[in-house]
Design an enzyme around this catalytic site. Structure first.
Site, short mmCIF file in Angstrom:
data_model
loop_
_atom_site.label_atom_id
_atom_site.label_comp_id
_atom_site.label_asym_id
_atom_site.label_seq_id
_atom_site.Cartn_x
_atom_site.Cartn_y
_atom_site.Cartn_z
N CYS A 1 15.76 28.41 -3.36
CA CYS A 1 16.37 29.98 -5.13
C CYS A 1 17.49 28.08 -5.41
CB CYS A 1 16.42 30.84 -4.59
SG CYS A 1 15.20 31.87 -4.64
N CYS B 1 18.10 33.78 -0.56
CA CYS B 1 17.01 32.83 -0.82
C CYS B 1 17.34 30.89 -0.58
CB CYS B 1 16.25 32.94 -1.85
SG CYS B 1 14.65 31.75 -2.52
#
Length: 109
Positions: A36, A33
């Site tokens: 993230c 991600c």
């Protein structure tokens, strides 16, 4: 001093997060991600700068049970737990200042 945040797992989530005596911000994330990874330095800085809240990370690929239990559908999702309950949810990558504004009720200035 910013450092690596503590990782929690399905196995120790209850003990570390739900039974904590102070609010806990859980970063639901995954290695693949991009957003993230983008917010990780901000979360480390928040953890280092604010004693009033504990910040931990939970990898949803390695710990799908907890993510499913709390209905985490997109990442990054930041949940604040207090007294064993979710009291705040922040979804998506935001700048550090925006995250701090969202956490104003929980972080000691």
């Amino acid at each position: 001093m910013a450092g690596t945040l503590k990782n929690v797992t399905d196995a120790d989530f209850d003990e570390v997060v739900l039974k904590s005596d102070k609010p806990v911000l859980v970063d639901f994330w995954a290695a693949w991600c991009g957003p993230c990874r983008q917010i990780a330095p901000s979360l480390e800085a928040i953890a280092a700068e604010h004693d009033g809240i504990q910040v931990v990370k939970l990898n949803i690929d390695e710990n799908p049970g907890t993510a499913a239990k709390y209905g985490v559908m997109s990442i990054p999702t930041l949940n604040v737990y207090q007294g064993g309950e979710v009291v705040k949810t922040i979804v998506g990558a935001k700048p550090k200042a925006a995250i701090e504004r969202d956490l104003a009720d929980f972080i000691a200035k």
